[in-house]
Design a protein around this motif. Sequence first.
Motif, mmCIF file in Angstrom:
data_model
loop_
_atom_site.group_PDB
_atom_site.id
_atom_site.type_symbol
_atom_site.label_atom_id
_atom_site.label_comp_id
_atom_site.label_asym_id
_atom_site.label_seq_id
_atom_site.Cartn_x
_atom_site.Cartn_y
_atom_site.Cartn_z
ATOM 1 N N GLU A 145 31.743 45.352 40.307
ATOM 2 C CA GLU A 145 32.612 46.463 39.932
ATOM 3 C C GLU A 145 32.067 47.147 38.688
ATOM 4 O O GLU A 145 31.493 46.490 37.807
ATOM 5 C CB GLU A 145 34.036 45.971 39.635
ATOM 6 N N CYS A 181 32.767 49.693 43.545
ATOM 7 C CA CYS A 181 32.517 48.312 43.975
ATOM 8 C C CYS A 181 31.267 48.355 44.845
ATOM 9 O O CYS A 181 31.334 48.773 46.010
ATOM 10 C CB CYS A 181 33.707 47.764 44.741
ATOM 11 N N TRP A 190 41.316 46.380 46.565
ATOM 12 C CA TRP A 190 41.296 46.367 45.094
ATOM 13 C C TRP A 190 42.535 45.620 44.613
ATOM 14 O O TRP A 190 43.656 45.887 45.097
ATOM 15 C CB TRP A 190 41.292 47.778 44.526
ATOM 16 N N TYR A 230 40.375 44.906 37.004
ATOM 17 C CA TYR A 230 40.392 45.332 38.401
ATOM 18 C C TYR A 230 39.273 44.629 39.162
ATOM 19 O O TYR A 230 38.120 44.612 38.713
ATOM 20 C CB TYR A 230 40.239 46.841 38.489
ATOM 21 N N CYS A 258 37.443 43.879 43.130
ATOM 22 C CA CYS A 258 37.344 44.242 44.530
ATOM 23 C C CYS A 258 37.092 42.983 45.364
ATOM 24 O O CYS A 258 36.531 41.993 44.885
ATOM 25 C CB CYS A 258 36.270 45.292 44.792
#
Length: 117
Positions: free
Chosen positions: A6, A22, A38, A95, A97
Amino acid sequence: QVQLVESGGGLVQPGGSLRLSCATSINIFNFNIYTVAWYRQAPGKQRELVGRITSGSTTNYADSVKGRFSISRDNAKNTVYLQMDSLKPEDTAVYYCNAYTFVSDYWGQGTQVIVSS
């Protein structure tokens, strides 16, 4: 060994935008069959689903981000994007993925997003 990386996180003011990427090392001939999701995890909270994009490019989103975030994919680049607009302080999180099929499941290491003035 499949890798998901990411990128694109950072510090942004409320109301601002970021686009996360990603990038995967999944074989280019197979990537298009993967669903990519996500997730995000804020400090002291459980990881939560932000949204996903299927192999057919169907998307769905958590209610908290609907209308503000959008997910897209570029199969030629083995990459999925998370466009985040109208960011709020409560969007602050790491965050991640996640690319998966019925038999495979891969995660990235995450990218930090901080929404603050």
